[in-house]
Motif scaffolding. Sequence first.
Motif, PDB file in Angstrom:
ATOM      1  N   ILE A   1      -3.544   6.480  -7.188  1.00  0.00           N
ATOM      2  CA  ILE A   1      -4.514   6.829  -6.153  1.00  0.00           C
ATOM      3  C   ILE A   1      -5.508   7.797  -6.783  1.00  0.00           C
ATOM      4  O   ILE A   1      -5.122   8.661  -7.568  1.00  0.00           O
ATOM      5  CB  ILE A   1      -3.827   7.524  -4.959  1.00  0.00           C
ATOM      6  CG1 ILE A   1      -2.995   6.537  -4.156  1.00  0.00           C
ATOM      7  CG2 ILE A   1      -4.838   8.192  -4.052  1.00  0.00           C
ATOM      8  CD1 ILE A   1      -2.255   7.177  -2.987  1.00  0.00           C
TER       9      ILE A   1
ATOM     10  N   LYS B   1       0.992   2.420 -10.236  1.00  0.00           N
ATOM     11  CA  LYS B   1       0.242   2.426  -8.984  1.00  0.00           C
ATOM     12  C   LYS B   1      -0.366   3.808  -8.843  1.00  0.00           C
ATOM     13  O   LYS B   1       0.354   4.799  -8.791  1.00  0.00           O
ATOM     14  CB  LYS B   1       1.150   2.108  -7.810  1.00  0.00           C
ATOM     15  CG  LYS B   1       1.605   0.650  -7.800  1.00  0.00           C
ATOM     16  CD  LYS B   1       2.320   0.314  -6.526  1.00  0.00           C
ATOM     17  CE  LYS B   1       1.315   0.188  -5.413  1.00  0.00           C
ATOM     18  NZ  LYS B   1       1.860  -0.285  -4.155  1.00  0.00           N
TER      19      LYS B   1
ATOM     20  N   TYR C   1       2.794   4.701  -4.523  1.00  0.00           N
ATOM     21  CA  TYR C   1       1.917   5.230  -5.568  1.00  0.00           C
ATOM     22  C   TYR C   1       2.641   6.343  -6.304  1.00  0.00           C
ATOM     23  O   TYR C   1       3.248   7.215  -5.690  1.00  0.00           O
ATOM     24  CB  TYR C   1       0.601   5.731  -4.972  1.00  0.00           C
ATOM     25  CG  TYR C   1      -0.236   4.614  -4.426  1.00  0.00           C
ATOM     26  CD1 TYR C   1      -1.088   3.895  -5.261  1.00  0.00           C
ATOM     27  CD2 TYR C   1      -0.159   4.259  -3.090  1.00  0.00           C
ATOM     28  CE1 TYR C   1      -1.848   2.849  -4.762  1.00  0.00           C
ATOM     29  CE2 TYR C   1      -0.913   3.211  -2.587  1.00  0.00           C
ATOM     30  CZ  TYR C   1      -1.752   2.511  -3.424  1.00  0.00           C
ATOM     31  OH  TYR C   1      -2.492   1.468  -2.931  1.00  0.00           O
TER      32      TYR C   1
ATOM     33  N   ASP D   1      -7.150   3.226  -3.762  1.00  0.00           N
ATOM     34  CA  ASP D   1      -6.249   2.537  -4.676  1.00  0.00           C
ATOM     35  C   ASP D   1      -7.020   2.296  -5.975  1.00  0.00           C
ATOM     36  O   ASP D   1      -8.128   1.760  -5.945  1.00  0.00           O
ATOM     37  CB  ASP D   1      -5.809   1.208  -4.057  1.00  0.00           C
ATOM     38  CG  ASP D   1      -4.925   0.418  -4.987  1.00  0.00           C
ATOM     39  OD1 ASP D   1      -5.459  -0.155  -5.968  1.00  0.00           O
ATOM     40  OD2 ASP D   1      -3.712   0.360  -4.732  1.00  0.00           O
TER      41      ASP D   1
ATOM     42  N   GLU E   1       0.814  -1.210   0.000  1.00  0.00           N
ATOM     43  CA  GLU E   1       0.000   0.000   0.000  1.00  0.00           C
ATOM     44  C   GLU E   1       0.848   1.260   0.000  1.00  0.00           C
ATOM     45  O   GLU E   1       0.412   2.304   0.443  1.00  0.00           O
ATOM     46  CB  GLU E   1      -0.941  -0.021   1.205  1.00  0.00           C
ATOM     47  CG  GLU E   1      -1.949  -1.138   1.122  1.00  0.00           C
ATOM     48  CD  GLU E   1      -2.862  -1.180   2.329  1.00  0.00           C
ATOM     49  OE1 GLU E   1      -2.696  -0.362   3.232  1.00  0.00           O
ATOM     50  OE2 GLU E   1      -3.738  -2.037   2.342  1.00  0.00           O
TER      51      GLU E   1
END
Length: 160
Positions: A87, A85, A23, A108, A20
Amino acid sequence: MKIKIHVLFYLFTMAICATEIGYETIYLLKFDNLKNDFPYSHMEQALPDIIRENYEFRQDLTIKYIDNINPNIEKYTKSEGDSVKAIIINGRFQVVNNNFHIEYEAYDMKSWKQLIKRQLFCPLHDVACVHDAFIISMENNLTPFLVDRLDIESTIRALE
């Protein structure tokens, strides 16, 4: 034995958390004006602009505005090989009892897992409070999820 258990627990926790972070793309939606207060309609775009301005110096990040998440849902849910990645940040605001309330979330883009959900409020006519509280909240909550490839030299060159 206890040390090994602690080390294994730490490594397991870090492995979970590592999925996680990192990003590299931020997608921004306009914020919703919940009460359609015309005098504050400019905040629909101003709040995402504050996020963009706060991170635009980072050359390791891509920041984009989007009007609709539907094309992006298809792109990210059907694309297993996509290594980006990303957001997505959306939010809303309203005036309640002479206070300006802001709520925002970050998700995400691939899993649609909610990463952040925060609320803040400031006195209605305290523009500095709204601006600063929003930036501080973003810094504290969003930045830990972003890539950690900040190149100090290129950042200084970009700010000059």
